[in-house]
Design a protein around this motif. Structure first.
Motif: not given
Ligand SMILES: [Zn+2]
Ligand SMILES: [Zn+2]
Length: 187
Positions: A38-47, A57-63, A71-75
């Protein structure tokens, strides 16, 4: 004897405590990973919707976190913003360092009135001190002449040109007179 001994171990409170502790750690690790996603997605996605999807997706255990990593944005957004600012600053420096003729794109100096390659008029000269003026300037910064007064000087020039032309038109009869006067003087 050994079987009853094993079942004793499985049903002992020590084993139950260890099992609960292991389960607790697994749950903490799972929720911690989801929170990291969640924290990483907030730093990389503005939507907000994309962030919510990534967290789901992150809540699916471990996978889920592994899939998110693929699939996260590189920057990060901060990186993108910093790069944009850098590129804009670089562009501004390039354009101010080397102004170009709008017609033939050859390099010109900021104080050129005319492009030396294709003779395009780049700037208007000041009516008083002939300094090159930017199109938006309302007054000459070198001699403080208001730019609007250039029109006055141009009309004044036009007036003097017209009177000069009028005099030139009037002159031929005067020239014609002179020989007659000379003839009169001679005879
Ligand atoms: Zn040019
Ligand atoms: Zn001037």
């Amino acid at each position: 004897m050994t079987g009853s001994g094993l079942s004793d171990i499985f049903h002992s409170t020590a084993f139950a405590v260890a099992r609960n502790l292991a389960l607790f750690l697994v749950v903490v690790f799972w929720l911690g990973l989801a929170y990291w996603v969640y924290r990483d997605a907030r730093r990389r996605l503005d939507d907000a919707w994309l962030v919510a999807t990534a967290t789901a997706v992150g809540l699916v255990p471990f996978i889920g976190p592994l899939v998110y990593l693929l699939f996260r944005p590189p920057e990060t957004l901060a990186d993108v913003r910093a790069r944009d600012i850098e590129v804009r600053a670089l562009e501004a420096r390039l354009f101010t360092a080397q102004p170009r003729c709008p017609v033939c794109r050859s390099g010109v100096q900021a104080n050129y009135l005319v492009c030396p390659v294709c003779t395009t008029q780049l700037k208007e000269p000041c009516g008083t001190c002939q300094a090159p003026l930017e199109p938006l300037w309302q007054a000459c910064p070198y001699c403080a002449t208001p730019v609007g007064s250039r029109l006055a000087t141009i009309t004044a020039d036009l007036d003097s040109a017209l009177t000069a032309e009028a005099k030139a038109v009037k002159k031929p009869p005067a020239r014609r007179k002179k020989p007659q006067q000379r003839r009169a003087a001679a005879s």
